[in-house]
Motif scaffolding. Structure first.
Motif, mmCIF file in Angstrom:
data_model
loop_
_atom_site.group_PDB
_atom_site.id
_atom_site.type_symbol
_atom_site.label_atom_id
_atom_site.label_comp_id
_atom_site.label_asym_id
_atom_site.label_seq_id
_atom_site.Cartn_x
_atom_site.Cartn_y
_atom_site.Cartn_z
ATOM 1 N N ASN A 85 -5.393 -0.903 -7.475
ATOM 2 C CA ASN A 85 -5.572 -1.548 -6.171
ATOM 3 C C ASN A 85 -5.437 -3.073 -6.209
ATOM 4 N N ILE B 114 -6.470 4.170 -1.656
ATOM 5 C CA ILE B 114 -5.816 4.507 -2.929
ATOM 6 C C ILE B 114 -6.844 5.087 -3.895
ATOM 7 N N ASP B 115 -8.030 4.472 -3.936
ATOM 8 C CA ASP B 115 -9.104 4.988 -4.806
ATOM 9 C C ASP B 115 -9.443 6.433 -4.452
ATOM 10 N N THR C 46 -8.869 -1.370 -14.666
ATOM 11 C CA THR C 46 -9.158 -2.191 -13.475
ATOM 12 C C THR C 46 -10.139 -3.320 -13.757
ATOM 13 N N SER D 46 -14.445 -0.233 -7.087
ATOM 14 C CA SER D 46 -13.809 1.069 -7.364
ATOM 15 C C SER D 46 -14.592 1.807 -8.426
ATOM 16 N N THR E 31 -6.885 -0.465 2.315
ATOM 17 C CA THR E 31 -5.846 0.265 1.577
ATOM 18 C C THR E 31 -6.328 0.555 0.155
ATOM 19 N N SER E 32 -7.052 -0.413 -0.400
ATOM 20 C CA SER E 32 -7.582 -0.258 -1.743
ATOM 21 C C SER E 32 -8.494 0.971 -1.813
ATOM 22 N N ARG E 33 -9.341 1.122 -0.836
ATOM 23 C CA ARG E 33 -10.272 2.255 -0.762
ATOM 24 C C ARG E 33 -9.485 3.565 -0.628
ATOM 25 N N LEU F 272 -4.073 -5.357 -2.993
ATOM 26 C CA LEU F 272 -4.177 -4.586 -1.742
ATOM 27 C C LEU F 272 -5.385 -5.036 -0.938
ATOM 28 N N LYS G 34 2.310 1.833 -3.406
ATOM 29 C CA LYS G 34 1.331 2.444 -4.318
ATOM 30 C C LYS G 34 1.253 3.949 -4.069
ATOM 31 N N GLY H 83 0.826 -1.205 0.000
ATOM 32 C CA GLY H 83 0.000 0.000 0.000
ATOM 33 C C GLY H 83 0.861 1.256 0.000
#
Lengths: 242, 247
Positions: free
Chosen positions: A165, A176-177, A195, A200, A172-174, A168, A144, A141
């Motif tokens: 993402n 980054i989004d 993606t 996302s 963490t994905s959220r 991840l 990224k 994360g």
């Protein structure tokens, strides 16, 4: 704004892109979705010039990228930031030097100004006191986020994110989004995101392009996906549990 | 044959792509000094060790063939000097460097290629080939001749020590042999070879690293190919240069 017209790309006998046309709007998160092997990554690499197209045009704010020579393409590329799937941070440089790299190469900022800009970018992606760490010693994360910080260091006009993402965890994905969306709106960047992640897409997608077997199968707003009547797109959504 | 010509063509195009003006001269200089340190200082130990023993072995071999005959003893020193300066120091040193430095260069660039670091450079607008490879070639051209001179000195020292220790030739006679009919061009010849081999090692290794595609397995294969092609190139040009300058 980026506009692509009739992009064709084949590798030997295998046609990967078959006349893809689309437009990507400024200040918006433009999503390119499709199954693995559908041609999304090739499309993105063609758009940034890493893979030469067989035919078609790619216009960056009305400048035809395909017809430019290497030096002219370099000038356009300086306006491009890219977040790679595997982050592509330079192993031999620490976080600070990774982010400072484009600044040292293409600006005449003093050392102090470079460090200020690096710290600003790191703060913008919610990272601090990691300047001296090497990519091998930070989490996925964090990598990224450092990748995003490097991508925005030169204030790009276009941001390309390849599977931002993947690999991840959901939190963490959220994060980054959210970061990509904030940066896109804040700096009015034309953002293109490749993606598979439908979550996302439904959270931040402004404009969606669905690629199926190398062709643009559908284009529109996320609100219109469910009513698109496009069997392949609906199947893709269903498989993603949406 | 077609595949071989294809590789030669790719290599020529690759070399052509290197010669663009560096984006930042200070960055280029910094990279070049870093590479000089890696190639030069990093290879001092192994080159020194190999040179000492090459000189020692050549004294033993030449002594074995000449001792007890009608040939003056000091000639052993002279033959050791010429064989080491003309052939062993430049060629053996560069073969060692092809293994040590060449494989490291190919794996470094190959890994950068498969992890998209090279793509990242290109997207930033940096000529990746020039940025990554040109400093290595420049550093090699400056450092490898110095290593060869160092190897020459150590091989002669090794030869003298082994002659004395084994009783083949005394130090005085060995030194007399080193001084006898010395042709300074021999050193120039060795330096010309070192210069050419430096270009071969750095460019061929970088080329194989740069055209790596795939993953870890392919990086290993590129590294092996870099060493093999560099060694073949060294041996081939060793003959060509000798034929042109000595024959």
């Amino acid at each position: 704004m980026i506009q692509i017209e009739n992009l064709y790309k084949s590798f030997g006998e295998k046609a990967v892109l078959k006349g893809v046309s689309a437009s990507f709007n400024k200040g918006k998160c433009n999503f390119v979705i499709g199954a693995s092997g559908s041609g999304k990554s090739v499309l993105m690499k063609c758009m940034v010039g890493l893979i030469p197209v067989d035919s078609g045009s790619i216009a960056y704010d009305h400048t035809d990228f395909v017809s430019l020579n290497y030096e002219e393409k370099k000038e356009i590329r300086k306006k491009i930031g890219m977040l790679f799937q595997g982050t592509a941070l330079f192993d031999s440089l620490n976080v600070e030097d990774n982010i400072a790299f484009p600044l040292r190469m293409f600006t005449s900022l003093s050392s102090a100004e470079v460090i200020d800009r690096v710290n600003f970018c790191l703060k913008r992606v919610n990272l601090e006191k990691v300047n001296a760490l090497y990519p091998s010693s930070i989490s996925g994360g964090m990598k990224k986020r450092v990748g995003i910080a490097r991508a925005i260091a030169l204030n790009p006009e276009y941001l390309f994110c390849d599977e931002p993402n993947s690999g991840l965890d959901p939190i963490t994905s959220r994060l980054i989004d959210d970061l990509i969306q904030e940066i896109t709106e804040e700096y009015n960047i034309t953002t293109i995101i490749n993606t598979h992640d439908m979550k996302s897409l439904f959270e931040m997608g402004d404009h969606i392009i669905f690629i199926y077997k190398g062709e643009k199968w559908w284009e529109g707003r996320k609100e219109d996906i469910r009513d698109s009547g496009n069997a392949e797109l609906l199947q893709f959504m269903k498989a993603s549990q949406f | 044959m077609i595949k071989f010509l294809e590789i030669i063509g790719q290599y020529v195009l690759f070399m052509g792509s290197l010669f663009s003006r560096p984006e930042r001269f200070n960055v280029f200089l910094k990279q070049s000094f870093h590479e000089m340190y890696t190639i030069g200082v990093g290879s001092f130990g192994i080159v020194g060790l190999i040179s000492l023993f090459t000189g020692a072995v050549s004294t033993v071999h030449i002594g074995y063939q000449l001792i007890g005959g009608l040939v003056p003893e000091y000639l052993i020193g002279r033959i050791v000097r010429d064989s080491n300066i003309l052939e062993f120091s430049p060629t053996v040193t560069c073969l060692v460097l092809a293994g040590k430095v060449g494989s490291a260069m190919a794996s470094e660039i190959g890994t950068m290629k498969v992890t998209e670091q090279v793509d990242a450079l290109e997207i930033m607008g940096v000529n990746s080939a020039s940025y990554l490879v040109l400093p290595k070639i420049v550093a090699g051209m400056l450092t490898i001749p110095i290593l060869v001179v160092y190897a020459m000195g150590l091989s002669l020292i090794g030869g003298a020590i082994s002659g004395e220790l084994s009783g083949i030739i005394s130090m005085d006679f060995f030194i007399k042999g080193l001084r006898a009919e010395f042709i300074p061009f021999s050193v120039n010849f060795a330096l010309i070879k070192a210069f050419a081999f430096a270009i071969i090692i750095t460019s061929i290794s970088s080329f194989h690293g740069y055209k790596t595609e795939g993953g870890a397995l392919e990086v290993g294969q590129s590294s092996t190919r870099a060493v093999v092609y560099s060694c073949v190139g060294i041996i081939f040009f060793d003959y060509i240069i000798s034929e042109l300058l000595l024959a």
